[in-house]
Design a protein around this motif. Structure first.
Motif, PDB file in Angstrom:
ATOM      1  N   ARG A 142      -6.293  13.537  63.550  1.00 11.64           N
ATOM      2  CA  ARG A 142      -7.508  13.107  64.244  1.00 11.64           C
ATOM      3  C   ARG A 142      -7.695  13.855  65.552  1.00 11.64           C
ATOM      4  O   ARG A 142      -8.813  14.089  65.991  1.00 11.64           O
ATOM      5  CB  ARG A 142      -7.452  11.600  64.481  1.00 11.64           C
ATOM      6  N   ARG A 201     -16.572  12.130  55.435  1.00  9.86           N
ATOM      7  CA  ARG A 201     -15.715  10.967  55.670  1.00  9.86           C
ATOM      8  C   ARG A 201     -15.914  10.394  57.068  1.00  9.86           C
ATOM      9  O   ARG A 201     -15.931   9.175  57.261  1.00  9.86           O
ATOM     10  CB  ARG A 201     -14.256  11.367  55.470  1.00  9.86           C
ATOM     11  N   ARG A 202     -16.045  11.294  58.056  1.00 12.60           N
ATOM     12  CA  ARG A 202     -16.265  10.812  59.423  1.00 12.60           C
ATOM     13  C   ARG A 202     -17.575  10.052  59.539  1.00 12.60           C
ATOM     14  O   ARG A 202     -17.659   9.005  60.216  1.00 12.60           O
ATOM     15  CB  ARG A 202     -16.244  11.997  60.380  1.00 12.60           C
ATOM     16  N   GLU A 229     -19.057   8.443  57.079  1.00 11.77           N
ATOM     17  CA  GLU A 229     -18.910   7.166  56.387  1.00 11.77           C
ATOM     18  C   GLU A 229     -18.170   6.151  57.239  1.00 11.77           C
ATOM     19  O   GLU A 229     -18.540   4.969  57.306  1.00 11.77           O
ATOM     20  CB  GLU A 229     -18.177   7.381  55.061  1.00 11.77           C
ATOM     21  N   VAL A 230     -17.108   6.598  57.917  1.00 12.51           N
ATOM     22  CA  VAL A 230     -16.367   5.684  58.787  1.00 12.51           C
ATOM     23  C   VAL A 230     -17.235   5.201  59.930  1.00 12.51           C
ATOM     24  O   VAL A 230     -17.252   4.006  60.274  1.00 12.51           O
ATOM     25  CB  VAL A 230     -15.101   6.380  59.316  1.00 12.51           C
ATOM     26  N   THR A 267     -19.777   2.681  58.547  1.00  8.22           N
ATOM     27  CA  THR A 267     -19.146   1.409  58.221  1.00  8.22           C
ATOM     28  C   THR A 267     -18.851   0.602  59.477  1.00  8.22           C
ATOM     29  O   THR A 267     -19.109  -0.597  59.550  1.00  8.22           O
ATOM     30  CB  THR A 267     -17.850   1.645  57.443  1.00  8.22           C
ATOM     31  N   GLY A 268     -18.336   1.292  60.492  1.00 11.90           N
ATOM     32  CA  GLY A 268     -18.062   0.589  61.743  1.00 11.90           C
ATOM     33  C   GLY A 268     -19.315   0.061  62.397  1.00 11.90           C
ATOM     34  O   GLY A 268     -19.355  -1.058  62.906  1.00 11.90           O
ATOM     35  N   ALA A 285     -10.265  -2.293  64.216  1.00 14.52           N
ATOM     36  CA  ALA A 285     -10.258  -1.079  63.402  1.00 14.52           C
ATOM     37  C   ALA A 285      -9.099  -1.136  62.430  1.00 14.52           C
ATOM     38  O   ALA A 285      -8.106  -1.798  62.684  1.00 14.52           O
ATOM     39  CB  ALA A 285     -10.142   0.161  64.297  1.00 14.52           C
ATOM     40  N   PRO A 286      -9.209  -0.453  61.307  1.00 14.39           N
ATOM     41  CA  PRO A 286      -8.123  -0.503  60.317  1.00 14.39           C
ATOM     42  C   PRO A 286      -6.779  -0.135  60.902  1.00 14.39           C
ATOM     43  O   PRO A 286      -5.777  -0.731  60.588  1.00 14.39           O
ATOM     44  CB  PRO A 286      -8.588   0.503  59.258  1.00 14.39           C
TER      45      PRO A 286
END
Length: 338
Positions: A25, A278-279, A281-282, A285-286, A305-306
């Motif tokens: 990350r 993916r970034r 989508e995350v 979702t958040g 957060a997960p």
């Protein structure tokens, strides 16, 4: 006496190094590709392209160029009329050079039949054959080795009985050929004939004690019967005027040298696109969990957060509760003790 223990940071509490996910990350842009897998793949692709452009493609294209030059010389020799040998072969016996090979020349003089040797184990059309190599003395004094033709062996591998060349003055035509490399095996005598393993003029000249020119002459189809009245010899077939597959092979190596780096670039682009997806989508979702859930305005209702929930779960498994409850229980024990 009561003393509260200050809460430590999560990194100092666990004493662990950053995980691979945290390192990934923190890597952004091109730095995210500084991994062993990507670096090795890039090095291999660059090396392959370099070898394809500097070694493999020039090698095949060079063979294609040499083949075309050879075909041009052979075609010119077949189409042009024979020229006197003195115009092509140097008078000092030196080689006429590669550019003069396959020039059709005319020889005037006589054969030295007593100095003939046989070239052994030289196949013709995949079949074993013996070739008659006879010195020919030109009228101007130069002596040239002449390949009069070939014949199949008898009784398995024994040399055939080849009649001697005509000893009277004669005129024959043939193609200038460059001398072959000297063989590993020296001349030998078998079946009553002196035999050699290569059409090397220097070796043949030493074997028969005759000073021969550096090049030799291969008789054409029309002159073989003139030099062999018995009709035992056959003329050597000329090479095919075929360019071969070298040009296509060279173009294929060029194409491979281009496609491999382009393929690597495509995989890098696909990886970057997948990471962005993916970034996004995350992030989406958040945002949906924060703004779409009931009571989202209350900061205490925002889901963890997960990664945070995962650390809390680990602490619960290890200490029987969250990190805050762990400190509360420890403070309570300290109060009971003191």
């Amino acid at each position: 006496m009561s003393e509260s223990v200050p809460e430590r940071g999560s990194a100092s509490l666990s004493g662990r190094s950053p995980s691979a996910g945290e390192v990934q990350r923190r890597r952004t842009g091109w730095r995210s590709f500084l991994t062993p897998g990507w670096v090795i793949t890039a090095v291999v692709a660059v090396l392959f392209a370099y070898v394809a452009f500097t070694v493999l493609a020039p090698w095949q294209l060079g063979k294609n160029r040499d083949t075309h030059e050879f075909n041009d010389r052979l075609r010119a020799g077949l189409e042009a009329d024979p020229v006197p040998a003195a115009e092509v072969l140097p008078g000092d016996g030196a080689s006429a050079g590669e550019k003069s090979e396959w020039t059709r020349v005319e020889l005037q003089g006589r054969f030295l039949a007593d100095d003939e040797v046989l070239l052994r184990n030289r196949p013709v059309d995949g079949q074993p054959a013996y070739h008659a190599l006879t010195p020919f003395r030109l009228d101007d004094g130069l002596t040239v080795l002449v390949n009069r033709g070939w014949a199949h062996p008898v009784d398995g591998t024994a040399a055939p009985s080849i009649p001697a060349a005509v000893s009277t003055p004669v005129t024959v035509t043939g193609f200038v050929r460059m001398s072959e490399a000297p063989p590993n095996n020296p001349p030998m005598t078998a079946d009553g004939r002196l035999q050699v393993y290569s059409m090397n003029t220097a070796m043949v000249g030493d074997a028969v004690d005759v000073d021969l020119a550096a090049d030799y002459v291969q008789l054409d189809e029309a002159s073989v019967p003139v030099a062999d009245p018995g009709g035992e010899l056959s003329a050597r077939e000329l090479p095919n005027l075929d360019a071969g597959p070298y040009l296509s092979y060279g173009l294929q190596w060029i194409a491979f040298g281009v496609m491999v780096p382009l393929g690597l670039a495509y995989f890098v682009w696909a990886e970057v696109r997948e990471r962005r997806r993916r970034r996004d989508e995350v992030a989406a979702t958040g945002a949906g969990e924060v703004h779409g859930a009931p009571g989202a305005s209350d900061a205490t209702d925002v889901p963890e957060a997960p990664a945070t929930r995962s650390r809390a779960s680990k602490l619960e498994d290890r200490y029987g509760g969250t990190r805050t409850r762990f400190h509360e229980k420890r403070n309570a024990r300290d109060q009971d003790r003191f």
